[in-house]
Design an enzyme around this catalytic site. Structure first.
Site, PDB file in Angstrom:
ATOM      1  N   ARG A  93      -2.967   9.083  16.304  1.00 19.27           N
ATOM      2  CA  ARG A  93      -3.541   9.304  14.985  1.00 19.27           C
ATOM      3  C   ARG A  93      -4.325  10.624  15.022  1.00 19.27           C
ATOM      4  NH1 ARG A  93      -0.551   5.747  14.316  1.00 19.27           N
ATOM      5  NH2 ARG A  93      -0.811   3.784  13.202  1.00 19.27           N
ATOM      6  N   SER A 141     -13.698   2.255  13.385  1.00 20.79           N
ATOM      7  CA  SER A 141     -14.772   1.273  13.211  1.00 20.79           C
ATOM      8  C   SER A 141     -14.590   0.094  14.162  1.00 20.79           C
ATOM      9  CB  SER A 141     -14.823   0.789  11.755  1.00 20.79           C
ATOM     10  OG  SER A 141     -13.563   0.357  11.313  1.00 20.79           O
ATOM     11  N   TYR A 177       0.830  -1.209   0.000  1.00 16.90           N
ATOM     12  CA  TYR A 177       0.000   0.000   0.000  1.00 16.90           C
ATOM     13  C   TYR A 177       0.862   1.256   0.000  1.00 16.90           C
ATOM     14  CZ  TYR A 177      -3.689   3.280   1.412  1.00 16.90           C
ATOM     15  OH  TYR A 177      -4.570   4.334   1.477  1.00 16.90           O
ATOM     16  N   LYS A 198       1.265   3.581  -3.336  1.00 17.66           N
ATOM     17  CA  LYS A 198       0.796   4.973  -3.382  1.00 17.66           C
ATOM     18  C   LYS A 198       1.945   5.933  -3.687  1.00 17.66           C
ATOM     19  CE  LYS A 198      -3.678   4.814  -2.282  1.00 17.66           C
ATOM     20  NZ  LYS A 198      -4.753   5.421  -3.097  1.00 17.66           N
ATOM     21  N   ASN A 253      -6.089   9.806   8.363  1.00 16.24           N
ATOM     22  CA  ASN A 253      -7.169   8.946   8.858  1.00 16.24           C
ATOM     23  C   ASN A 253      -8.523   9.641   8.792  1.00 16.24           C
ATOM     24  OD1 ASN A 253      -4.614   7.920  10.082  1.00 16.24           O
ATOM     25  ND2 ASN A 253      -6.009   6.364  10.883  1.00 16.24           N
TER      26      ASN A 253
END
Length: 311
Positions: free
Chosen positions: A210, A188, A144, A148, A173
């Site tokens: 975060r 989540s 990932y 990117k 985030n």
């Protein structure tokens, strides 16, 4: 009215972007292969005469006539992108090549949804766009992170070599309604575990940080970047500079859900960043953008969504 292509349009962010673009009076061509996107995210749009859906994998060429492209297609949570890391890299790299090729042919503007993961486990805190990053090329997150980073390289090379009009945003985030309850992301995860009365999983000692941006703020930033002045390419950080530890987030979720959940500590995953916080001075200056939704207000809406989903 513009005809706008959104890749990954049935995903969490993509579906909210489709809502925004339609509300602004555009036609939207939503493209998704449903690897992580869900039909339920766009079900409410299917009867809209200005909305069209196409099931397609952007690792294969796509031929369409559109006026702008938002390239959001790529699994974004560790659970999903590590399940098939080769395909994750292909989606970032081959997908970028295919979408840039389409933008080059049509002579149109294209936006790349990049990520704060290009900074890796940062040695500079908070992270400005000028920071080059500290990324493992061989770790389990590299599919990932490096995918990117390579996509950003391709965007700027197409811009320099072929004159393609590009916009690159680095997403920090983001959370909100339509998140997948099983995607393994911290917001989540915590909310679903709290609502079910399960132990909340804290990786490491919970001191890692975060910065959480509510989805509406993210989409406003994305839209503002696409419509920013000619010649401004980015990359630009889009995120909320408010910084929270995992323990702070867990305690807040438990309080807001009224849960009896306890915290359970597990080993920190490999290459998991210890800090993440954006510098958004460039977004303020060039886009006139900054987040408006605080964490408590955003969590209220997100908890309501997950409570209905679970019930």
């Amino acid at each position: 009215m513009k005809r706008i292509l959104v890749t990954g349009g049935a995903g969490f962010l993509g579906s909210h972007l489709c809502d925004k673009l339609l509300a602004e009076g555009n036609e939207v061509l939503c493209v998704d292969n449903f690897y992580t996107g869900r039909k339920s995210n766009i079900h409410h749009l299917m009867d809209n005469k200005n909305f069209e859906f196409l099931r397609h994998d952007i690792t294969f060429p796509l031929y369409a006539e559109v006026d702008e492209i938002y390239n959001l297609a790529c699994p974004a949570s560790p659970v999903h992108y590590q399940f098939d890391p080769v395909q994750t890299t292909k989606t970032s790299v081959l997908g970028a090549i295919n979408m840039l090729g389409l933008a080059k042919r049509l002579k149109i503007k294209i936006l790349q949804a990049s990520t704060s993961e290009v900074y890796g486990d940062p040695e500079v805190h908070p992270q400005p766009e000028s920071y080059k990053g500290s990324v493992s090329t061989t770790g389990i997150r590299a599919c990932y992170d490096e995918g990117k980073r390579c996509a950003e390289t391709l965007f700027f090379d197409y811009h320099r070599q072929h004159g393609v009009d590009i916009k690159v945003m680095r997403i920090f985030n983001t959370y909100g309604p339509r998140m997948n309850p099983n995607d393994g992301r911290v917001v989540s995860n915590f909310i679903v575990q709290a609502l079910k009365g399960e132990d909340i999983t804290i990786f490491g000692d919970g001191s890692q940080t975060r910065s959480f941006c509510y989805v509406d703020d993210n989409i406003e930033g994305m839209y503002s970047l696409m419509n920013s002045r000619d010649g401004f390419t980015g990359p630009v950080n889009i995120g909320n500079p408010g910084e929270f530890t995992m323990l702070q987030l867990a305690e807040l979720v438990i309080k807001m859900t009224g849960s009896t959940s306890k915290m359970r500590f597990s080993p920190l995953p490999q290459d998991d960043p210890l800090q993440r916080q954006p510098v958004i001075d460039l977004a303020k200056k060039e886009l006139g953008w900054e987040p408006k939704v605080d964490l408590t207000s955003g969590l209220e809406k997100t908890i309501f969504y997950f409570r209905e989903l679970i019930d």
